[in-house]
Design a protein around this motif. Structure first.
Motif, PDB file in Angstrom:
ATOM      1  N   LYS A   1       0.824  -1.208   0.000  1.00  0.00           N
ATOM      2  CA  LYS A   1       0.000   0.000   0.000  1.00  0.00           C
ATOM      3  C   LYS A   1       0.863   1.265   0.000  1.00  0.00           C
ATOM      4  O   LYS A   1       0.445   2.321  -0.483  1.00  0.00           O
ATOM      5  CB  LYS A   1      -0.932  -0.007   1.205  1.00  0.00           C
ATOM      6  CG  LYS A   1      -2.129  -0.941   1.067  1.00  0.00           C
ATOM      7  CD  LYS A   1      -3.083  -0.459  -0.007  1.00  0.00           C
ATOM      8  CE  LYS A   1      -4.391  -1.225   0.001  1.00  0.00           C
ATOM      9  NZ  LYS A   1      -5.366  -0.699  -0.992  1.00  0.00           N
ATOM     10  N   ALA A   2       2.093   1.159   0.537  1.00  0.00           N
ATOM     11  CA  ALA A   2       3.015   2.287   0.480  1.00  0.00           C
ATOM     12  C   ALA A   2       3.387   2.604  -0.959  1.00  0.00           C
ATOM     13  O   ALA A   2       3.606   3.773  -1.320  1.00  0.00           O
ATOM     14  CB  ALA A   2       4.263   1.985   1.298  1.00  0.00           C
ATOM     15  N   ALA A   3       3.449   1.580  -1.806  1.00  0.00           N
ATOM     16  CA  ALA A   3       3.790   1.794  -3.213  1.00  0.00           C
ATOM     17  C   ALA A   3       2.771   2.687  -3.903  1.00  0.00           C
ATOM     18  O   ALA A   3       3.121   3.476  -4.794  1.00  0.00           O
ATOM     19  CB  ALA A   3       3.882   0.445  -3.932  1.00  0.00           C
ATOM     20  N   ILE A   4       1.513   2.588  -3.489  1.00  0.00           N
ATOM     21  CA  ILE A   4       0.458   3.396  -4.100  1.00  0.00           C
ATOM     22  C   ILE A   4       0.639   4.880  -3.776  1.00  0.00           C
ATOM     23  O   ILE A   4       0.273   5.756  -4.559  1.00  0.00           O
ATOM     24  CB  ILE A   4      -0.928   2.896  -3.624  1.00  0.00           C
ATOM     25  CG1 ILE A   4      -1.149   1.469  -4.109  1.00  0.00           C
ATOM     26  CG2 ILE A   4      -2.043   3.794  -4.134  1.00  0.00           C
ATOM     27  CD1 ILE A   4      -1.048   1.297  -5.608  1.00  0.00           C
ATOM     28  N   ILE A   5       1.212   5.166  -2.624  1.00  0.00           N
ATOM     29  CA  ILE A   5       1.448   6.554  -2.249  1.00  0.00           C
ATOM     30  C   ILE A   5       2.450   7.194  -3.207  1.00  0.00           C
ATOM     31  O   ILE A   5       2.223   8.284  -3.755  1.00  0.00           O
ATOM     32  CB  ILE A   5       1.938   6.643  -0.795  1.00  0.00           C
ATOM     33  CG1 ILE A   5       0.843   6.145   0.158  1.00  0.00           C
ATOM     34  CG2 ILE A   5       2.360   8.074  -0.452  1.00  0.00           C
ATOM     35  CD1 ILE A   5       1.278   6.020   1.606  1.00  0.00           C
ATOM     36  N   THR A   6       3.558   6.521  -3.450  1.00  0.00           N
ATOM     37  CA  THR A   6       4.564   7.054  -4.365  1.00  0.00           C
ATOM     38  C   THR A   6       4.040   7.098  -5.798  1.00  0.00           C
ATOM     39  O   THR A   6       4.293   8.059  -6.540  1.00  0.00           O
ATOM     40  CB  THR A   6       5.841   6.208  -4.305  1.00  0.00           C
ATOM     41  OG1 THR A   6       6.347   6.221  -2.967  1.00  0.00           O
ATOM     42  CG2 THR A   6       6.906   6.751  -5.234  1.00  0.00           C
ATOM     43  N   LEU A   7       3.293   6.080  -6.196  1.00  0.00           N
ATOM     44  CA  LEU A   7       2.700   6.081  -7.539  1.00  0.00           C
ATOM     45  C   LEU A   7       1.817   7.301  -7.742  1.00  0.00           C
ATOM     46  O   LEU A   7       1.858   7.948  -8.799  1.00  0.00           O
ATOM     47  CB  LEU A   7       1.896   4.802  -7.758  1.00  0.00           C
ATOM     48  CG  LEU A   7       1.143   4.711  -9.093  1.00  0.00           C
ATOM     49  CD1 LEU A   7       2.125   4.696 -10.264  1.00  0.00           C
ATOM     50  CD2 LEU A   7       0.241   3.473  -9.117  1.00  0.00           C
ATOM     51  N   THR A   8       1.024   7.633  -6.746  1.00  0.00           N
ATOM     52  CA  THR A   8       0.140   8.797  -6.843  1.00  0.00           C
ATOM     53  C   THR A   8       0.937  10.078  -7.069  1.00  0.00           C
ATOM     54  O   THR A   8       0.582  10.913  -7.915  1.00  0.00           O
ATOM     55  CB  THR A   8      -0.706   8.917  -5.560  1.00  0.00           C
ATOM     56  OG1 THR A   8      -1.574   7.784  -5.464  1.00  0.00           O
ATOM     57  CG2 THR A   8      -1.540  10.194  -5.569  1.00  0.00           C
TER      58      THR A   8
END
Length: 226
Positions: A149-156
Motif C-alpha cells: 500500500k506504500a507503493a500506491i502513495i509514491t505512484l500517486t
C-alpha cells in the motif's frame, strides 16, 4: 451524471460507496471478484462486473466495457485491497505476490486502462493505509500489506507530476481503523470508532471535490491507533 469506477465493491467501504454514489444519480461501474452483493442491490445506474486485479483478461474486459458504453470516466477509486497477517518469515512467495498484485500492480494496470478516458478535471483516488505512511506507527504481521500500500502513495505522487499539465488529478487517502472485515483480520477483537459507511461517505465526498484543492497529495484519514 458523473461516471465512476470503483474497485473492491463486494463488501466494506467499497460496497457502501456504490450505494452512496447511486443515490446521487451517478453511473457506477463496480468491480469485484464477487459481483453478487452489488448485483443484488438491483440499482439501475450500477453495473457490477466480476473483476480480479490479477487477471489480464478482466482488465481488458473493463477497458472494452468503458469504450463501448461510456464516453468518459469522471472518477476512479482504487479501493480494492488484499491482506495477509502473518509473521514476516512465514509469508510465502505466493502470498507476497498475490498481495502486491492486488494492492500495487493491479491498481497500476487498471489506472493505465482508465486514465486515457478521463478528462482534465477527472480525479483518481487511491486508498492506502496509515501503515504505509513513512514514520507512522507500524504493526507486526502486516509487512506485505502495508509495504504494498506504500507503493500506491509514491505512484500517486508520480502520476500527479506526469499529468500535471493535462489532468486528471491524483490523490491518495491513507486510512486508519475502519470497522470492516479486513480490519478484523488484521486486528482481531479491536473495535474501531469509524464505520464503513462513515468512511465511504468521506471518500465519496473527497472524490467529487478534492481535486479542486489537492493533486499528488497524501491525506491521512485517521482518528485512532491503529
Amino acid at each position: 451524471m458523473k461516471r465512476i469506477v470503483i474497485t473492491g465493491t463486494s463488501r466494506g467501504i467499497g460496497f457502501e460507496m456504490v450505494q452512496l454514489f447511486a443515490q446521487q444519480d451517478c453511473e457506477i461501474l463496480a468491480l469485484s471478484r464477487n459481483p453478487k452483493p452489488v448485483q443484488e442491490l438491483n440499482l439501475s445506474n450500477v453495473t457490477a462486473l466480476p473483476f480480479d486485479l490479477a487477471s489480464t483478461k478482466d482488465l481488458e474486459n473493463v477497458e472494452s466495457f468503458l469504450k463501448e458504453n461510456w464516453s468518459s470516466v469522471d472518477i476512479l477509486i482504487n479501493n480494492a485491497g488484499k491482506l495477509v497477517n502473518k509473521p514476516f518469515t512465514e509469508i510465502t512467495a505466493e502470498e507476497l505476490f498475490s498481495v502486491y498484485q492486488t494492492n500495487a500492480v493491479g491498481t497500476f494496470q487498471l489506472t493505465q486502462k482508465v486514465v486515457p478516458m478521463m478528462k482534465s478535471d477527472g480525479h483518481v483516488v487511491s486508498i492506502s493505509t496509515m501503515g504505509g505512511v513513512q514514520g507512522s506507527l507500524k504493526f507486526p504481521g502486516l509487512s506485505a500489506y502495508s509495504s504494498s500500500k506504500a507503493a500506491i502513495i509514491t505512484l500517486t505522487e508520480l502520476l500527479a507530476e506526469e499529468y500535471k499539465e493535462s489532468g486528471p488529478s491524483f490523490n491518495v487517502l491513507a486510512l486508519g481503523a475502519v470497522k470492516t472485515e479486513m480490519l478484523a483480520e488484521a486486528f482481531p477483537g479491536y473495535e474501531p470508532p469509524t464505520t464503513a459507511r462513515e468512511m465511504a461517505s468521506y471518500i465519496a465526498n473527497f472524490a467529487q471535490t478534492g481535486a479542486q484543492f489537492y493533486n499528488g497529495k497524501l491525506l491521512q484519514v485517521s482518528n485512532s491507533t491503529p
